[in-house]
Each structure stands twice: as C-alpha cells, then as structure tokens.
Design a protein around this motif. Sequence first.
Motif, PDB file in Angstrom:
ATOM      1  N   THR A   1       0.819  -1.206   0.000  1.00 44.30           N
ATOM      2  CA  THR A   1       0.000   0.000   0.000  1.00 44.30           C
ATOM      3  C   THR A   1       0.855   1.259   0.000  1.00 44.30           C
ATOM      4  O   THR A   1       1.818   1.363   0.757  1.00 44.30           O
ATOM      5  N   ASN A   2       0.506   2.211  -0.859  1.00 43.70           N
ATOM      6  CA  ASN A   2       1.074   3.545  -0.863  1.00 43.70           C
ATOM      7  C   ASN A   2      -0.051   4.557  -0.644  1.00 43.70           C
ATOM      8  O   ASN A   2      -1.159   4.387  -1.173  1.00 43.70           O
ATOM      9  N   VAL A   3       0.207   5.618   0.100  1.00 44.00           N
ATOM     10  CA  VAL A   3      -0.725   6.736   0.221  1.00 44.00           C
ATOM     11  C   VAL A   3       0.010   8.001  -0.210  1.00 44.00           C
ATOM     12  O   VAL A   3       1.233   8.100  -0.095  1.00 44.00           O
ATOM     13  N   PHE A   4      -0.740   8.986  -0.724  1.00 51.01           N
ATOM     14  CA  PHE A   4      -0.110  10.219  -1.172  1.00 51.01           C
ATOM     15  C   PHE A   4      -1.068  11.390  -1.007  1.00 51.01           C
ATOM     16  O   PHE A   4      -2.291  11.221  -0.966  1.00 51.01           O
ATOM     17  N   ASN A   5      -0.498  12.573  -0.902  1.00 53.67           N
ATOM     18  CA  ASN A   5      -1.281  13.805  -0.956  1.00 53.67           C
ATOM     19  C   ASN A   5      -0.473  14.852  -1.708  1.00 53.67           C
ATOM     20  O   ASN A   5       0.753  14.827  -1.706  1.00 53.67           O
ATOM     21  N   GLU A   6      -1.184  15.754  -2.393  1.00 51.54           N
ATOM     22  CA  GLU A   6      -0.506  16.741  -3.208  1.00 51.54           C
ATOM     23  C   GLU A   6      -1.351  17.994  -3.367  1.00 51.54           C
ATOM     24  O   GLU A   6      -2.579  17.977  -3.167  1.00 51.54           O
ATOM     25  N   ALA A   7      -0.678  19.076  -3.731  1.00 54.08           N
ATOM     26  CA  ALA A   7      -1.319  20.344  -4.054  1.00 54.08           C
ATOM     27  C   ALA A   7      -1.006  20.675  -5.505  1.00 54.08           C
ATOM     28  O   ALA A   7       0.141  20.564  -5.946  1.00 54.08           O
ATOM     29  N   GLN A   8      -2.032  21.081  -6.251  1.00 56.07           N
ATOM     30  CA  GLN A   8      -1.868  21.418  -7.664  1.00 56.07           C
ATOM     31  C   GLN A   8      -2.356  22.840  -7.900  1.00 56.07           C
ATOM     32  O   GLN A   8      -3.470  23.197  -7.502  1.00 56.07           O
ATOM     33  N   PHE A   9      -1.529  23.652  -8.541  1.00 56.59           N
ATOM     34  CA  PHE A   9      -1.991  24.946  -9.032  1.00 56.59           C
ATOM     35  C   PHE A   9      -2.248  24.793 -10.519  1.00 56.59           C
ATOM     36  O   PHE A   9      -1.328  24.509 -11.297  1.00 56.59           O
TER      37      PHE A   9
ATOM     38  N   LYS B   1      -3.953  26.206 -14.216  1.00 60.13           N
ATOM     39  CA  LYS B   1      -4.320  27.407 -14.954  1.00 60.13           C
ATOM     40  C   LYS B   1      -5.037  26.992 -16.219  1.00 60.13           C
ATOM     41  O   LYS B   1      -4.446  26.373 -17.113  1.00 60.13           O
ATOM     42  N   GLU B   2      -6.340  27.313 -16.299  1.00 57.30           N
ATOM     43  CA  GLU B   2      -7.155  27.013 -17.461  1.00 57.30           C
ATOM     44  C   GLU B   2      -7.373  28.283 -18.271  1.00 57.30           C
ATOM     45  O   GLU B   2      -7.009  29.376 -17.820  1.00 57.30           O
ATOM     46  N   PRO B   3      -7.979  28.168 -19.471  1.00 62.32           N
ATOM     47  CA  PRO B   3      -8.101  29.359 -20.322  1.00 62.32           C
ATOM     48  C   PRO B   3      -8.794  30.534 -19.646  1.00 62.32           C
ATOM     49  O   PRO B   3      -8.436  31.678 -19.881  1.00 62.32           O
ATOM     50  N   GLN B   4      -9.809  30.286 -18.811  1.00 61.77           N
ATOM     51  CA  GLN B   4     -10.550  31.382 -18.203  1.00 61.77           C
ATOM     52  C   GLN B   4     -10.551  31.327 -16.680  1.00 61.77           C
ATOM     53  O   GLN B   4     -11.326  32.044 -16.043  1.00 61.77           O
ATOM     54  N   SER B   5      -9.722  30.501 -16.087  1.00 59.32           N
ATOM     55  CA  SER B   5      -9.731  30.384 -14.630  1.00 59.32           C
ATOM     56  C   SER B   5      -8.430  29.770 -14.141  1.00 59.32           C
ATOM     57  O   SER B   5      -7.655  29.215 -14.912  1.00 59.32           O
ATOM     58  N   ALA B   6      -8.221  29.874 -12.824  1.00 53.48           N
ATOM     59  CA  ALA B   6      -7.052  29.274 -12.195  1.00 53.48           C
ATOM     60  C   ALA B   6      -7.404  28.992 -10.740  1.00 53.48           C
ATOM     61  O   ALA B   6      -8.314  29.599 -10.171  1.00 53.48           O
ATOM     62  N   GLY B   7      -6.691  28.050 -10.132  1.00 52.18           N
ATOM     63  CA  GLY B   7      -6.983  27.751  -8.742  1.00 52.18           C
ATOM     64  C   GLY B   7      -6.147  26.608  -8.220  1.00 52.18           C
ATOM     65  O   GLY B   7      -5.330  26.017  -8.931  1.00 52.18           O
ATOM     66  N   LEU B   8      -6.363  26.315  -6.933  1.00 47.79           N
ATOM     67  CA  LEU B   8      -5.601  25.298  -6.222  1.00 47.79           C
ATOM     68  C   LEU B   8      -6.474  24.092  -5.958  1.00 47.79           C
ATOM     69  O   LEU B   8      -7.629  24.215  -5.518  1.00 47.79           O
ATOM     70  N   VAL B   9      -5.935  22.878  -6.217  1.00 53.53           N
ATOM     71  CA  VAL B   9      -6.655  21.622  -6.020  1.00 53.53           C
ATOM     72  C   VAL B   9      -5.872  20.756  -5.040  1.00 53.53           C
ATOM     73  O   VAL B   9      -4.657  20.579  -5.192  1.00 53.53           O
ATOM     74  N   GLN B  10      -6.554  20.222  -4.039  1.00 56.16           N
ATOM     75  CA  GLN B  10      -5.954  19.319  -3.070  1.00 56.16           C
ATOM     76  C   GLN B  10      -6.355  17.879  -3.407  1.00 56.16           C
ATOM     77  O   GLN B  10      -7.506  17.617  -3.737  1.00 56.16           O
ATOM     78  N   THR B  11      -5.386  16.958  -3.306  1.00 57.21           N
ATOM     79  CA  THR B  11      -5.614  15.567  -3.697  1.00 57.21           C
ATOM     80  C   THR B  11      -5.123  14.626  -2.608  1.00 57.21           C
ATOM     81  O   THR B  11      -4.068  14.843  -2.019  1.00 57.21           O
ATOM     82  N   PHE B  12      -5.898  13.566  -2.377  1.00 59.06           N
ATOM     83  CA  PHE B  12      -5.481  12.465  -1.514  1.00 59.06           C
ATOM     84  C   PHE B  12      -5.743  11.168  -2.256  1.00 59.06           C
ATOM     85  O   PHE B  12      -6.771  11.012  -2.918  1.00 59.06           O
ATOM     86  N   GLY B  13      -4.814  10.214  -2.166  1.00 61.02           N
ATOM     87  CA  GLY B  13      -5.007   8.963  -2.879  1.00 61.02           C
ATOM     88  C   GLY B  13      -4.340   7.788  -2.196  1.00 61.02           C
ATOM     89  O   GLY B  13      -3.509   7.945  -1.290  1.00 61.02           O
ATOM     90  N   LEU B  14      -4.725   6.601  -2.637  1.00 58.46           N
ATOM     91  CA  LEU B  14      -4.171   5.355  -2.122  1.00 58.46           C
ATOM     92  C   LEU B  14      -3.992   4.387  -3.279  1.00 58.46           C
ATOM     93  O   LEU B  14      -4.879   4.248  -4.130  1.00 58.46           O
ATOM     94  N   ASP B  15      -2.835   3.735  -3.348  1.00 57.94           N
ATOM     95  CA  ASP B  15      -2.553   2.687  -4.329  1.00 57.94           C
ATOM     96  C   ASP B  15      -2.358   1.368  -3.591  1.00 57.94           C
ATOM     97  O   ASP B  15      -1.619   1.307  -2.599  1.00 57.94           O
ATOM     98  N   PHE B  16      -3.003   0.316  -4.096  1.00 58.46           N
ATOM     99  CA  PHE B  16      -2.918  -0.996  -3.460  1.00 58.46           C
ATOM    100  C   PHE B  16      -2.470  -2.022  -4.497  1.00 58.46           C
ATOM    101  O   PHE B  16      -2.964  -2.033  -5.621  1.00 58.46           O
ATOM    102  N   TYR B  17      -1.515  -2.872  -4.109  1.00 52.83           N
ATOM    103  CA  TYR B  17      -0.951  -3.881  -5.004  1.00 52.83           C
ATOM    104  C   TYR B  17      -1.290  -5.265  -4.454  1.00 52.83           C
ATOM    105  O   TYR B  17      -0.551  -5.826  -3.643  1.00 52.83           O
TER     106      TYR B  17
END
Length: 208
Positions: free
Chosen positions: A165-173, A175-191
């Motif tokens: 098992t792996n777990v992760f978290n990340e922040a993404q900035f 930029k789209e054609p008419q907008s921009a913003g910050l996205v928070q992500t949490f995930g888990l990978d299982f083998y």
Amino acid sequence: ASATLADSPFMTQEMEGVPADTGATEDDTVTAELRRITQNLPNGQAVDGTLGAVKYGLRLSPSLDVYGIAQFTLDDDNGRYADNDALTVGGRYTFSNQSVVGAELTHGDRGDAAQIRGEYKLAPDHTVYGTFTHTTDTSDYDSLFNQRLQSGWTLGQRWRVGERTNVFNEAQFLKEPQSAGLVQTFGLDFYPAVGWSTGFTLQHGNLE
C-alpha cells in the motif's frame, strides 16, 4: 475506483474510473483504464463522456524506462461531449539513490502538452515529487480527468505503508483558459499481487 469533484465558475465535473494494471513480462507492462465523466455546464446542461486508455511501458535498462499512451473517446453523448483522443510518449531516468527525472509529450484533440517532473527519496518509504506542465489546450470545460493536459505545477509527497500500500497527498496549481486555482488531492494505491494494482483518488478544488 476513483471519484473526483471539481468546481469552477464555468463547470462542475464528476468522474468515476476503474484502472487495471498487469505485467506482461519483467521488462514491459500494459495498463488499461476506463472513465465515465459527467459535466454540468453553466446553462444547466449535463454532458456525459466515456474515455478509455491503454499504456505500454518498456524498460530499456535498469535506469531508463519509456512508455506510450493511447487515449480514446468511447462515448461522446451524441456529439455533445467534445472528442478527447490523445497520444502520449514519455520516459524516466532513475539515479542510483532511486531519485527520478522524467519528461513526456502529448498530442490530442484538445491540444498539445509538455511536462517535466522529478522525485526525491527522503527515506526508503517517503518520497517528495513535483511536476511542471505547459499546454496549448484551449478547452473551456475539460477539467481534472487528464492532469497532463493542464498548465500548472504540482507538489506532493508519497508514503509506503506496508508491503502492498502507498498513500499520497498533493497540491496542484492549475491554470485554465478562463480560470485558475488550487486543487488538493489524496489517494491510495494498493498492489494485491505481483503485476496488479488498484486504488482510489479524491480531489477537491475551486477554480476562479
């Protein structure tokens, strides 16, 4: 399985997906993924689309891996969902301390993109990573399905929890054609077994 919710002034999007990974041989792998997307546009119209993708990876040496990805629009909701076919080629180089650098190029219906990325091991079970992407994508409403086709940067960290098992978290900035913003992500990978993997990802963000 995965679930995603993203909000912006122009669109709300929900996605569900099922990935599957199988090792063909010790030096090559084949990965397939299927995703269903529902987009609620500002005019109140709901647009559905289904995307499928196949990835082939090849290890050329103990340090160098290359791969290719073919993505196809399987259902375009009678033409209301804009085509999102794409082809990607990329590679990654692993250093002796297991740190990694990589790059990839994408050409598709919704634009072209280039990405560079790297990761560094702080400990055997703890890695930090980052990416930077530049894209010519001009789509107004294709948001979080394919992060490779969005301009912006990502900073994250990943932990290994046990042998499978792996777990992760990340922040993404982003930029789209008419907008921009910050996205928070949490995930888990299982083998669950050699050559197989599954997992889930949760994302939440506001684009302005």
